[in-house]
Enzyme design. Structure first.
Site, PDB file in Angstrom:
ATOM      1  N   LYS A 295      44.124  46.340  83.509  1.00  0.00           N
ATOM      2  CA  LYS A 295      43.617  45.038  82.401  1.00  0.00           C
ATOM      3  C   LYS A 295      45.237  44.820  82.868  1.00  0.00           C
ATOM      4  CE  LYS A 295      45.718  46.729  78.134  1.00  0.00           C
ATOM      5  NZ  LYS A 295      45.401  46.414  76.559  1.00  0.00           N
TER       6      LYS A 295
ATOM      7  N   ARG B 147      42.037  50.587  71.035  1.00  0.00           N
ATOM      8  CA  ARG B 147      41.803  51.496  71.525  1.00  0.00           C
ATOM      9  C   ARG B 147      43.371  52.217  71.551  1.00  0.00           C
ATOM     10  NH1 ARG B 147      46.956  50.535  73.811  1.00  0.00           N
ATOM     11  NH2 ARG B 147      46.703  49.851  76.658  1.00  0.00           N
TER      12      ARG B 147
ATOM     13  N   HIS C 262      49.561  42.494  63.632  1.00  0.00           N
ATOM     14  CA  HIS C 262      48.803  42.407  63.778  1.00  0.00           C
ATOM     15  C   HIS C 262      47.845  43.511  63.515  1.00  0.00           C
ATOM     16  CE1 HIS C 262      44.879  40.910  65.813  1.00  0.00           C
ATOM     17  NE2 HIS C 262      44.806  42.042  66.808  1.00  0.00           N
TER      18      HIS C 262
ATOM     19  N   THR D 231      56.596  51.144  70.276  1.00  0.00           N
ATOM     20  CA  THR D 231      57.486  50.758  71.390  1.00  0.00           C
ATOM     21  C   THR D 231      56.503  51.054  72.384  1.00  0.00           C
ATOM     22  OG1 THR D 231      59.164  51.550  70.160  1.00  0.00           O
ATOM     23  CG2 THR D 231      59.802  52.088  72.743  1.00  0.00           C
TER      24      THR D 231
END
Ligand code: NAD
Length: 309
Positions: free
Chosen positions: A55, A98, A125, A209
């Protein structure tokens, strides 16, 4: 991709990681020195599912002013037998799903079965995704939430309304005093939840975090909990446990990969009084798993765009 599809993919990935069948490669994350952006790669390989890829993306803090999400990412999948590019998948929605699936997996395996009150700390978000996925795991009867700027809480209130659940904007003291499950999803760099606030028996999912320096809860809370994580190396370096670890308040050996609980090799929660803490740092394999599932779905439905390479 539904939240349920993502849940299955992420749960299986954690199990695969615990069996040493899947491995995350070292993360690269760099400040670009342009647009205040952080950019990087997360990659890995799962020998069971043959998910291979990366990714690529990061955080562009000024995007919101342009009507875009601050987090931007794209997943590249490769054929594990030949190395050819298999698919390119938009990663923004999948990252949100995810990440929500990870805290949901932790709630399934670690929260008390009689959990009734859900507390959400943070209303950015990512927060509504966490809320929706969590609500699937226990028959919660009430949602409590806190945000630094309370006006943003309306997005969480509307999800609660949609699900027919009472919703309250509360202080952190009330939230921690009543909630059986607490999810933190902020981008804070100092503890939002102070020492002593979390009650015995709580399941705490620390999801915000994911970078060195970020912090959502006091290190004493981490030290006083049984800590589970997606990946121990990330937990002690970029996750919530980094601070307690640096201060010598917790050993890396005491942090339990959640996959061993999924596999049945660890009982998870041992008592109704134990505080369980899931340090969800976000691993590349989660992205590859959900992107692979999305590609399978798109092919099955005939909605994938095939390009002759
Ligand atoms: P966002 O920018 O939309 O929202 C940030 C939230 O953090 C807001 O509610 C804001 O009020 C709150 N916040 C910021 N500073 C704070 C402070 N000092 N004290 C208390 N609250 C504060 O971000 P988002 O997309 O909702 O993501 C939230 C966090 O989750 C980010 O840190 C992001 O990097 C992280 N994240 C983690 C994963 C993972 O896999 N663990 C995945 C995606 C995002």
């Amino acid at each position: 991709m539904s939240a349920a599809d993502c849940f299955v993919a992420v749960e299986q990935t954690f199990a695969s990681m615990a069996k040493q069948s899947a491995r995350n490669f070292p993360v690269i994350r760099e400040a670009l020195g342009h647009a205040d952006a952080l950019y990087g790669f997360k990659s890995g390989f799962d020998r069971e599912s043959l998910a291979l890829g990366l990714k690529s993306g990061g955080y562009w803090p000024n995007n919101a002013q342009k009507g875009l999400t601050n987090h931007q990412s794209t997943v590249f999948l490769f054929d594990a037998d030949t190395g050819r590019c298999r698919a390119i998948v938009g990663g923004n929605l999948l990252t949100a799903l995810r990440t929500a699936a990870a805290s949901a997996v932790s709630i399934k395996h670690l929260a008390r079965p009689d959990s009734k009150v859900l507390g959400i700390v943070g209303a950015g978000h990512q927060s509504t995704f966490q809320l929706r996925a969590a609500l699937e795991q226990r028959p919660f009867e009430k949602v409590l939430a806190w945000n630094k700027t309370p006006e943003k809480l309306e997005r969480l209130a509307s999800v609660a309304r949609e699900k027919g659940l009472p919703f309250q904007s509360v202080s952190l003291e009330q939230l921690c005093g009543e909630a059986d499950v607490v999810i933190t999803i902020t981008s804070s760099f100092s503890p939002v939840i102070a020492e002593g606030l979390i009650r015995p028996g709580t399941h705490l999912a620390c999801m915000g975090t994911d970078t060195k320096g970020k912090q959502e809860v006091a290190p004493e809370i981490v030290a006083g909990s049984t800590v589970f994580t997606d990946e121990v190396v990330q937990s002690t370096s970029i996750g919530e446990a980094q601070h307690a670890f640096r201060l010598g308040m917790i050993d890396a050996a005491a942090i339990i990969p959640i996959g061993v609980v999924v596999n049945g090799d660890h009982p998870g929660r041992r008592s109704a009084e134990e505080i369980t803490l899931f340090d969800g740092t976000g691993v590349g394999l989660q992205d590859l798993a959900v992107a692979s599932a999305a590609v399978d779905l798109a092919l099955a439905r005939g909605t994938a765009i095939e390009v002759d390479a």
